[in-house]
Design a protein around this motif. Sequence first.
Motif, PDB file in Angstrom:
ATOM      1  N   LEU A   1       0.829  -1.199   0.000  1.00  0.00           N
ATOM      2  CA  LEU A   1       0.000   0.000   0.000  1.00  0.00           C
ATOM      3  C   LEU A   1       0.864   1.250   0.000  1.00  0.00           C
ATOM      4  O   LEU A   1       0.641   2.186  -0.777  1.00  0.00           O
ATOM      5  CB  LEU A   1      -0.926  -0.015   1.215  1.00  0.00           C
ATOM      6  N   LEU A   2       1.874   1.285   0.921  1.00  0.00           N
ATOM      7  CA  LEU A   2       2.737   2.458   1.009  1.00  0.00           C
ATOM      8  C   LEU A   2       3.497   2.679  -0.288  1.00  0.00           C
ATOM      9  O   LEU A   2       3.704   3.814  -0.719  1.00  0.00           O
ATOM     10  CB  LEU A   2       3.712   2.294   2.185  1.00  0.00           C
TER      11      LEU A   2
ATOM     12  N   TRP B   1       4.942  -7.889  -5.813  1.00  0.00           N
ATOM     13  CA  TRP B   1       6.193  -8.632  -5.641  1.00  0.00           C
ATOM     14  C   TRP B   1       6.942  -8.185  -4.382  1.00  0.00           C
ATOM     15  O   TRP B   1       7.452  -9.007  -3.615  1.00  0.00           O
ATOM     16  CB  TRP B   1       7.078  -8.446  -6.871  1.00  0.00           C
ATOM     17  N   ILE B   2       7.009  -6.839  -4.181  1.00  0.00           N
ATOM     18  CA  ILE B   2       7.696  -6.329  -2.992  1.00  0.00           C
ATOM     19  C   ILE B   2       6.995  -6.816  -1.729  1.00  0.00           C
ATOM     20  O   ILE B   2       7.641  -7.184  -0.726  1.00  0.00           O
ATOM     21  CB  ILE B   2       7.759  -4.793  -3.039  1.00  0.00           C
ATOM     22  N   GLY B   3       5.651  -6.843  -1.758  1.00  0.00           N
ATOM     23  CA  GLY B   3       4.915  -7.365  -0.604  1.00  0.00           C
ATOM     24  C   GLY B   3       5.264  -8.803  -0.310  1.00  0.00           C
ATOM     25  O   GLY B   3       5.453  -9.203   0.861  1.00  0.00           O
ATOM     26  N   ALA B   4       5.362  -9.618  -1.374  1.00  0.00           N
ATOM     27  CA  ALA B   4       5.746 -11.020  -1.172  1.00  0.00           C
ATOM     28  C   ALA B   4       7.171 -11.116  -0.640  1.00  0.00           C
ATOM     29  O   ALA B   4       7.482 -11.967   0.212  1.00  0.00           O
ATOM     30  CB  ALA B   4       5.613 -11.782  -2.503  1.00  0.00           C
TER      31      ALA B   4
ATOM     32  N   ALA C   1      -4.301 -10.269   1.892  1.00  0.00           N
ATOM     33  CA  ALA C   1      -4.640  -9.069   2.668  1.00  0.00           C
ATOM     34  C   ALA C   1      -3.964  -7.837   2.071  1.00  0.00           C
ATOM     35  O   ALA C   1      -4.572  -6.746   1.989  1.00  0.00           O
ATOM     36  CB  ALA C   1      -4.225  -9.275   4.126  1.00  0.00           C
ATOM     37  N   GLN C   2      -2.691  -8.000   1.660  1.00  0.00           N
ATOM     38  CA  GLN C   2      -1.981  -6.879   1.026  1.00  0.00           C
ATOM     39  C   GLN C   2      -2.734  -6.383  -0.221  1.00  0.00           C
ATOM     40  O   GLN C   2      -2.923  -5.179  -0.423  1.00  0.00           O
ATOM     41  CB  GLN C   2      -0.571  -7.300   0.629  1.00  0.00           C
TER      42      GLN C   2
END
Length: 631
Positions: free
Chosen positions: A32-33, A446-449, A487-488
């Motif tokens: 999100l950020l 991808w960054i979230g993962a 959730a992300q």
Amino acid sequence: MSSLRIAANELRRLSAGTLPKLALVALVLVPLLYASLYLYANYDPYGRLDKLPAAVVTDDAGATGPEGRPRNVGREVTDELVGSGTFQWHEVSAERAADGVRDNDYAFSITIPGDFSAALLSTGDLTPRQATITLTTNDANNYLAGTIADQVAEQVRATIAEKVGSEAADRFLIGFSTIYGRISEAADGAARLADGAADLRDGQQRLAEGAHQLAGGTTELATGLETLRRSTADLPEQSRRLADGASQVADGNARVAQAGALVADGSADLQRGLDDLNERLAQRLRDSGLDESQVRKVLSELGQLRQPVDDADAKIQQASGQLDTLADGARQVADGAQQLAGAAPALSDGIASAADGAGRLRDGAAELDQGEQAALAGSRELADGAATLRDGLAGGLAQIPHPDDPTRAATANTIADPVAINSVGLASAGTYGAGLAPFFIALATWIGAFVLFLLLRPLSTRALTAGAGPLRVALGGWLPAALLGVAQVLVLFAAVAWLVGIRIAHPVLAVGFVVLASLAFTAIVHALNALFGAVGKFLALVLLVLQLVSAGGTFPWQTIPDPLYPLHVVLPMSYVIDGLRHLLYSGASPRILGDVAVLLAYLVGALAVSALAARQRRVWTVNQLKPELAL
């Protein structure tokens, strides 16, 4: 130990305490950020170009247009720029503009030189010169600002070219209208000339016919007088014999008197005929268009030619009277014969003179006839030429454009700007931020993962030591990341749609597609961490970099260097971006099924690799117990 239990144990481990719970929340908010804030900051930069300061310098001295009216095109352009509000325009001096662009006070400057109007209007004097606009940029301030300035300058150039071109084309078409008017007047004059030439030809025809008749009459007159001269050639000798023998004259006196009367009557008829011919000739000359002075001149010259005939007629009439006197007084024959003997030579000379004059009159009439025939031929050529000129001008007039004012204006605009662009968008992103949304959503996923496995353990050591199956261990290690990844995605899409305001054509399908992408990405990162341990995190970062440069998220992927083409085809982010573009802008294209198939293949393949890694981890090695590198 089942996969779900392994996953639950891992989640309980991460949520045991306040800081771990906050860490989980932070992991969910990382995409999100990254994506939402970037898309918010770049949502519609082109809609805020009016905040970008730009300088315009107007040094144009103006010029006189083709109509004699003063023009200052530079001032017109400046007023249009300032009034457009596309940028925060500042009209300044050349020095201030140069300093402002150098010091980043202005993003760029446009300078209109002093001879701008003169150059634009030089085509009217057939001394064309290109007008120049100077664009000053400074990439040290901002590279994209310079690129935008190039586009603005090109639009200004195109607008000015179209405007000036329309005016030039309008003057060009007005010139055609002027030519049309002049040719129309010439065509009318040619029509009148053709009518006059036809009348002249008809009059000349009649004059030629009269001249031909005159020539025929004078020929007959000359022939008759020549015959008379031959007939009276012996008259003096006979008169002498008559004078010598008056007694012999009495018997032939009647015949001589009769012959003299006939000659007198013929001469009188000839005079009347010539008088009538003069009147007819004068009338025909007037009918042919000759004025009275010219008619009198022709009659005067004809009278000079006729003078010998008039003289001969007078002498014939005189001789006839003498013959009548001779006939009246037979007794006076001797005296009359003596007088006749004296007059006979004069009579013979007069007849000869009349015959000579008639010959000259015949020759003059023949020349007049030839001249009239030549004049008739010339008048015919003049009439034919005038008719040809009339028809040619009328035909040429039909070929000259003669548009009315609205048609001329429309034609001039078309000539100046012959090509229009009809933009047909099969799908439209709407804004700059929406255009970049597929790329940054995929990148954020991808960054979230990637960040999830900064806290999550890829494989449960407890499950491995308990002898759980490799696939259950792999699924148990992946499921927590999968749940957090979902959730992300949900949080990210809520912010993108509601807070940033990006319109999504098919939100349900788009969310489902990105959920699949998150599952695949978490499976890939999980497999790398499970198989390579700490090195797997580094490899996941390397894959991120490779996908950034090969996925075609900003520029079309065909523009990347050829060696990167295989990466675009192989790596999964390319397919995530492609699918999102269709779902965000247009709809569920059939090619999305290919993107889904690729992600499913990555998901299944990554889980298989994780299972293989779990199988390998069932045998403990020294490196596993004491790794050389720990991240």
